[in-house]
Design a protein around this motif. Structure first.
Motif, mmCIF file in Angstrom:
data_model
loop_
_atom_site.group_PDB
_atom_site.id
_atom_site.type_symbol
_atom_site.label_atom_id
_atom_site.label_comp_id
_atom_site.label_asym_id
_atom_site.label_seq_id
_atom_site.Cartn_x
_atom_site.Cartn_y
_atom_site.Cartn_z
ATOM 1 N N UNK A 95 0.796 -1.224 0.000
ATOM 2 C CA UNK A 95 0.000 0.000 0.000
ATOM 3 C C UNK A 95 0.834 1.281 0.000
ATOM 4 N N UNK A 96 2.156 1.171 -0.165
ATOM 5 C CA UNK A 96 3.022 2.358 -0.141
ATOM 6 C C UNK A 96 4.048 2.240 -1.260
ATOM 7 N N UNK A 97 4.246 3.347 -1.976
ATOM 8 C CA UNK A 97 5.212 3.337 -3.072
ATOM 9 C C UNK A 97 6.049 4.606 -3.020
ATOM 10 N N UNK A 98 7.353 4.463 -3.330
ATOM 11 C CA UNK A 98 8.284 5.580 -3.249
ATOM 12 C C UNK A 98 8.886 5.886 -4.614
ATOM 13 N N UNK A 99 9.057 7.156 -4.891
ATOM 14 C CA UNK A 99 9.707 7.645 -6.104
ATOM 15 C C UNK A 99 10.715 8.717 -5.688
ATOM 16 N N UNK A 100 11.949 8.715 -6.201
ATOM 17 C CA UNK A 100 12.475 7.882 -7.267
ATOM 18 C C UNK A 100 13.186 6.632 -6.734
ATOM 19 N N UNK A 101 13.714 5.840 -7.657
ATOM 20 C CA UNK A 101 14.399 4.600 -7.303
ATOM 21 C C UNK A 101 15.641 4.848 -6.464
ATOM 22 N N UNK A 194 19.916 9.911 -2.113
ATOM 23 C CA UNK A 194 18.763 9.287 -1.461
ATOM 24 C C UNK A 194 18.136 10.156 -0.385
ATOM 25 N N UNK A 195 18.841 11.204 0.058
ATOM 26 C CA UNK A 195 18.254 12.121 1.033
ATOM 27 C C UNK A 195 17.774 13.411 0.373
ATOM 28 N N UNK A 196 17.858 13.465 -0.967
ATOM 29 C CA UNK A 196 17.177 14.546 -1.681
ATOM 30 C C UNK A 196 15.673 14.286 -1.614
ATOM 31 N N UNK A 197 14.895 15.169 -2.201
ATOM 32 C CA UNK A 197 13.440 15.007 -2.160
ATOM 33 C C UNK A 197 13.010 13.666 -2.751
ATOM 34 N N UNK A 198 12.051 13.049 -2.088
ATOM 35 C CA UNK A 198 11.401 11.845 -2.602
ATOM 36 C C UNK A 198 9.918 11.928 -2.307
ATOM 37 N N UNK A 199 9.167 11.243 -3.149
ATOM 38 C CA UNK A 199 7.718 11.274 -3.095
ATOM 39 C C UNK A 199 7.202 9.931 -2.602
ATOM 40 N N UNK A 200 6.215 9.979 -1.726
ATOM 41 C CA UNK A 200 5.546 8.774 -1.272
ATOM 42 C C UNK A 200 4.082 8.825 -1.619
ATOM 43 N N UNK A 201 3.552 7.729 -2.144
ATOM 44 C CA UNK A 201 2.113 7.635 -2.399
ATOM 45 C C UNK A 201 1.592 6.415 -1.645
ATOM 46 N N UNK A 202 0.424 6.568 -1.056
ATOM 47 C CA UNK A 202 -0.141 5.536 -0.191
ATOM 48 C C UNK A 202 -1.573 5.232 -0.606
ATOM 49 N N UNK A 203 -1.928 3.957 -0.553
ATOM 50 C CA UNK A 203 -3.294 3.544 -0.865
ATOM 51 C C UNK A 203 -4.148 3.652 0.391
ATOM 52 N N UNK A 204 -5.090 4.589 0.367
ATOM 53 C CA UNK A 204 -5.952 4.864 1.519
ATOM 54 C C UNK A 204 -7.397 4.726 1.072
ATOM 55 N N UNK A 205 -8.095 3.775 1.676
ATOM 56 C CA UNK A 205 -9.498 3.507 1.312
ATOM 57 C C UNK A 205 -9.655 3.341 -0.197
ATOM 58 N N UNK A 206 -8.784 2.505 -0.757
ATOM 59 C CA UNK A 206 -8.814 2.142 -2.181
ATOM 60 C C UNK A 206 -8.456 3.284 -3.124
ATOM 61 N N UNK A 207 -7.875 4.372 -2.584
ATOM 62 C CA UNK A 207 -7.410 5.467 -3.439
ATOM 63 C C UNK A 207 -5.921 5.686 -3.203
ATOM 64 N N UNK A 208 -5.168 5.828 -4.296
ATOM 65 C CA UNK A 208 -3.762 6.187 -4.167
ATOM 66 C C UNK A 208 -3.663 7.700 -3.995
ATOM 67 N N UNK A 209 -2.973 8.116 -2.927
ATOM 68 C CA UNK A 209 -2.855 9.536 -2.583
ATOM 69 C C UNK A 209 -1.395 9.886 -2.296
ATOM 70 N N UNK A 210 -1.053 11.138 -2.556
ATOM 71 C CA UNK A 210 0.271 11.635 -2.183
ATOM 72 C C UNK A 210 0.330 11.729 -0.664
ATOM 73 N N UNK A 211 1.270 11.036 -0.057
ATOM 74 C CA UNK A 211 1.336 11.003 1.408
ATOM 75 C C UNK A 211 2.540 11.745 1.977
ATOM 76 N N UNK A 212 3.617 11.898 1.185
ATOM 77 C CA UNK A 212 4.718 12.728 1.653
ATOM 78 C C UNK A 212 5.586 13.197 0.494
ATOM 79 N N UNK A 213 6.211 14.339 0.715
ATOM 80 C CA UNK A 213 7.230 14.888 -0.180
ATOM 81 C C UNK A 213 8.254 15.552 0.722
ATOM 82 N N UNK A 214 9.347 14.853 0.986
ATOM 83 C CA UNK A 214 10.303 15.309 1.994
ATOM 84 C C UNK A 214 11.731 15.164 1.482
ATOM 85 N N UNK A 215 12.625 15.860 2.169
ATOM 86 C CA UNK A 215 14.060 15.691 1.953
ATOM 87 C C UNK A 215 14.730 15.558 3.318
ATOM 88 N N UNK A 216 15.968 15.086 3.316
ATOM 89 C CA UNK A 216 16.688 14.921 4.565
ATOM 90 C C UNK A 216 16.411 13.571 5.195
#
Length: 217
Positions: A95-101, A194-216
């Motif tokens: 239920x969680x996916x990270x970008x970039x590789x 790997x500590x530059x900005x990365x995006x996280x998307x999470x499946x919440x109640x059957x919807x994929x949503x942006x859950x974080x955009x952080x660095x550090x």
């Protein structure tokens, strides 16, 4: 003179990443929204608990303030476009996916604060931070490299270069190959930490949503 491509300490992206249909559709729609600067799509597909930094309270209102959302000069679009252009990693959690590789696949062997990944093939390493009057010392292809931020350009005590649209602190990063045989400057578009900005998307109640955009860290 162009040197040979080094062949150790690689972080090579996968040729084909198979993702669940719903996640693949979400990423395609997200890429289109970023291209069109569709603010409505972004906000409507953002978790209410959106994480924006490691020290904040989170949430959509904090996101808007953090990214100067109501301004045409927000850096959000440029950053997201760059992150989404970097290659993807595998889905490691259902239920969680990270970008970039570079973040999701980073090997623990290397200190993420001292190393970065070259994110392309045959990336030039130059003796000076610029194209004019510089020589290509060699090339790197998806190598993990050491980064010397003190030697990178511009220096820490210099302001950002006006009218030059680059992501991150530096325009040119001073790197050294892991075997110490090649060092010089790499353009910002072809290196990511790997500590530059990365995006996280999470499946919440059957919807994929942006859950974080952080660095550090």
């Amino acid at each position: 003179m162009t040197g040979t491509t080094l062949a150790q300490g690689k972080l090579t992206p996968y040729d084909n990443v198979s993702l669940p249909a719903g996640l693949e559709e979400f990423i395609v729609n997200l890429e289109n929204a970023v291209d069109q600067k569709d603010k409505k799509f972004i906000i409507n597909h953002m978790s209410a608990n959106m994480m924006n930094s490691f020290g904040g309270d989170g949430g959509i209102n904090e996101f808007k303030e953090y990214w100067n959302w109501d301004s045409d000069s927000t850096e959000f679009w440029n950053l997201m476009k760059h992150i989404l252009q970097l290659d993807r990693g595998k889905l490691k959690q259902e239920d969680v996916y990270f970008i970039p590789y570079v973040f999701s696949e980073w090997p623990e062997t290397y200190d993420p604060f001292e190393h970065s990944a070259i994110t392309g093939s045959n990336v030039n390493v130059r003796n000076k931070p610029g194209l004019a009057n510089s020589q290509v010392l060699g090339q790197l292809t998806y190598d993990i490299v050491k980064v010397n931020y003190e030697k990178s350009y511009p220096s820490f005590d210099s302001p950002r270069i006006k009218n030059v649209n680059y992501i991150g602190e530096k325009l040119w990063y001073y790197i050294e190959s892991l075997d110490g045989k090649l060092n010089g400057y790499v353009y910002w578009k072809y290196i990511w930490s790997p500590v530059n900005y990365r995006l996280g998307v999470t499946k919440i109640e059957d919807r994929w949503l942006i859950s974080f955009l952080v660095e550090g860290d």
